[in-house]
Design an enzyme around this catalytic site. Structure first.
Site, PDB file in Angstrom:
ATOM      1  N   GLY A  30      -9.249  -7.898 -10.025  1.00 15.24           N
ATOM      2  CA  GLY A  30     -10.182  -8.069 -11.139  1.00 15.24           C
ATOM      3  C   GLY A  30      -9.481  -8.435 -12.435  1.00 15.24           C
ATOM      4  O   GLY A  30      -8.343  -8.901 -12.420  1.00 15.24           O
ATOM      5  N   HIS A  33      -8.818 -14.087 -14.796  1.00 12.51           N
ATOM      6  CA  HIS A  33      -8.464 -15.080 -15.816  1.00 12.51           C
ATOM      7  C   HIS A  33      -8.424 -16.451 -15.143  1.00 12.51           C
ATOM      8  O   HIS A  33      -8.680 -16.563 -13.937  1.00 12.51           O
ATOM      9  CB  HIS A  33      -7.125 -14.734 -16.470  1.00 12.51           C
ATOM     10  CG  HIS A  33      -6.032 -14.446 -15.467  1.00 12.51           C
ATOM     11  ND1 HIS A  33      -5.470 -15.419 -14.687  1.00 12.51           N
ATOM     12  CD2 HIS A  33      -5.445 -13.282 -15.105  1.00 12.51           C
ATOM     13  CE1 HIS A  33      -4.560 -14.880 -13.912  1.00 12.51           C
ATOM     14  NE2 HIS A  33      -4.525 -13.573 -14.126  1.00 12.51           N
ATOM     15  N   GLY A  35      -6.150 -18.241 -14.097  1.00  9.25           N
ATOM     16  CA  GLY A  35      -5.264 -18.319 -12.923  1.00  9.25           C
ATOM     17  C   GLY A  35      -6.041 -17.969 -11.652  1.00  9.25           C
ATOM     18  O   GLY A  35      -5.992 -18.707 -10.658  1.00  9.25           O
ATOM     19  N   HIS A  36      -6.772 -16.835 -11.706  1.00  6.03           N
ATOM     20  CA  HIS A  36      -7.595 -16.458 -10.545  1.00  6.03           C
ATOM     21  C   HIS A  36      -8.636 -17.541 -10.249  1.00  6.03           C
ATOM     22  O   HIS A  36      -8.882 -17.887  -9.096  1.00  6.03           O
ATOM     23  CB  HIS A  36      -8.378 -15.167 -10.832  1.00  6.03           C
ATOM     24  CG  HIS A  36      -7.546 -13.947 -10.991  1.00  6.03           C
ATOM     25  ND1 HIS A  36      -7.455 -13.256 -12.173  1.00  6.03           N
ATOM     26  CD2 HIS A  36      -6.783 -13.264 -10.100  1.00  6.03           C
ATOM     27  CE1 HIS A  36      -6.691 -12.205 -12.018  1.00  6.03           C
ATOM     28  NE2 HIS A  36      -6.255 -12.181 -10.769  1.00  6.03           N
ATOM     29  N   LEU A 177      -0.444 -20.448 -13.512  1.00  4.61           N
ATOM     30  CA  LEU A 177      -1.097 -21.046 -14.689  1.00  4.61           C
ATOM     31  C   LEU A 177      -0.564 -20.338 -15.929  1.00  4.61           C
ATOM     32  O   LEU A 177      -0.328 -19.137 -15.885  1.00  4.61           O
ATOM     33  CB  LEU A 177      -2.620 -20.892 -14.599  1.00  4.61           C
ATOM     34  CG  LEU A 177      -3.331 -22.203 -14.267  1.00  4.61           C
ATOM     35  CD1 LEU A 177      -2.958 -22.659 -12.884  1.00  4.61           C
ATOM     36  CD2 LEU A 177      -4.832 -22.056 -14.379  1.00  4.61           C
ATOM     37  N   SER A 187      -3.543 -10.490 -15.613  1.00  5.30           N
ATOM     38  CA  SER A 187      -4.558  -9.537 -16.077  1.00  5.30           C
ATOM     39  C   SER A 187      -3.957  -8.603 -17.120  1.00  5.30           C
ATOM     40  O   SER A 187      -4.639  -8.151 -18.031  1.00  5.30           O
ATOM     41  CB  SER A 187      -5.071  -8.712 -14.903  1.00  5.30           C
ATOM     42  OG  SER A 187      -5.597  -9.576 -13.928  1.00  5.30           O
TER      43      SER A 187
END
Ligand code: PAF
Length: 281
Positions: A30, A33, A35-36, A177, A187
């Site tokens: 969770g 951002h 990147g995820h 990223l 995160s």
């Protein structure tokens, strides 16, 4: 977008998809951002549907304060995922859905990968990662699972895990990223003050300098240079810097022509631990 909080309903939903539907999987803790989101987008472009798990896994934290302070932003995470075009299923379980009464990790032997870098500094971390990734892969049964290269050691360990447990899934690594100032997206960046966020750019700058000098500078000199850069910066505390063989993750003392190397850094901005890495050749 559907949200499941229990594995039974998730498994049921997945079993009712067409047999030849390709399932992609992006496991996360969770505090999502860009990147995820880039992992989810890649997964959506290569699969018919994508499962995203959001679960802060207690067994991979060796420090209870770090676990307690890990950012949790489920509402924001869900709105980010809702904005994506494509078939996304979210799995957002409680600890009790994935662990029985004893919230503990299995002990793994990843052929030595687990003893390097993060493994040395976060005892038991990769047992926790292996335990949860194995559980999640067995529930979701994806064709392909996507992991970010920011946690490069984790990526290598997950590849090893699926090979030792013979899990029929392809593991894909995706590039890091970065924020505009070069800081790797994470995160944990949500916990940095504006000042720390600016100062943390030394991590990226140093890795870049190492990459530029790698071909003509002995590894010992690069190690000394990095130590010096961090000594000059009172705001970031270097935990480790290593140039390691990309395959074995063993510390490299000197270069050999046929090997690929990567530089790895872990550093603290106050109490916030940041990691980053960069390919060198
Ligand atoms: O990289 C992460 O966010 C976690 O280590 C993972 C793979 C989701 C397992 O908890």
């Amino acid at each position: 977008m559907v949200i499941h909080t229990q594995k039974e309903t998730l498994v049921q939903a997945l079993s009712s998809t067409a047999n030849n539907d390709k399932i992609g999987f992006v496991p996360t803790m969770g505090a999502l951002h860009e990147g995820h989101i880039s992992l989810v987008k890649k997964a959506l472009s290569e699969n018919d549907l994508v499962v995203v798990s959001i679960f802060v896994n207690p067994t991979q934290f060796n420090n209870t304060a770090d676990l307690a302070k890990y950012p949790r932003t489920p509402k924001d995470d869900i709105s980010l995922l809702k904005n994506l075009k494509g078939d996304v299923i979210v799995y957002l379980p409680e600890v009790s859905d994935l662990y029985d009464d004893s919230v503990s990790a299995k002990k793994y032997n990843f052929g030595g990968l687990e003893n390097e870098m993060e493994g040395k500094h976060r005892k038991g971390h990769f047992d926790g990662v292996g335990t949860i990734v194995s559980k999640l892969l067995r529930i979701v049964k994806p064709d392909t699972a996507y992991f970010g290269e920011k946690d490069f050691q984790q990526l290598q360990i997950v590849k090893n895990l699926v090979s030792i447990e013979k899990l029929p899934v392809k593991i894909v690594g995706c590039p890091i990223l970065r924020e505009k100032n070069g800081l790797a997206m994470s995160s944990r960046n949500k916990r940095l003050s504006a000042k720390q966020f600016g100062e943390a750019t030394i991590i990226y700058k140093t890795l870049n300098e190492v990459r530029e000098k790698f071909s003509f500078t002995p590894i010992n000199d690069l190690n000394a240079m990095v130590a010096e850069r961090f000594l000059q910066n009172p705001h970031l505390n270097l935990e480790y810097f290593e140039i390691a063989n990309e395959k074995t993750l063993k510390t490299a003392k000197r270069k050999s022509k046929d090997s690929k190397y990567r530089a790895f850094i872990a550093a603290f901005a106050g109490e916030i631990r940041l990691i980053d890495n960069m390919p060198l050749n």
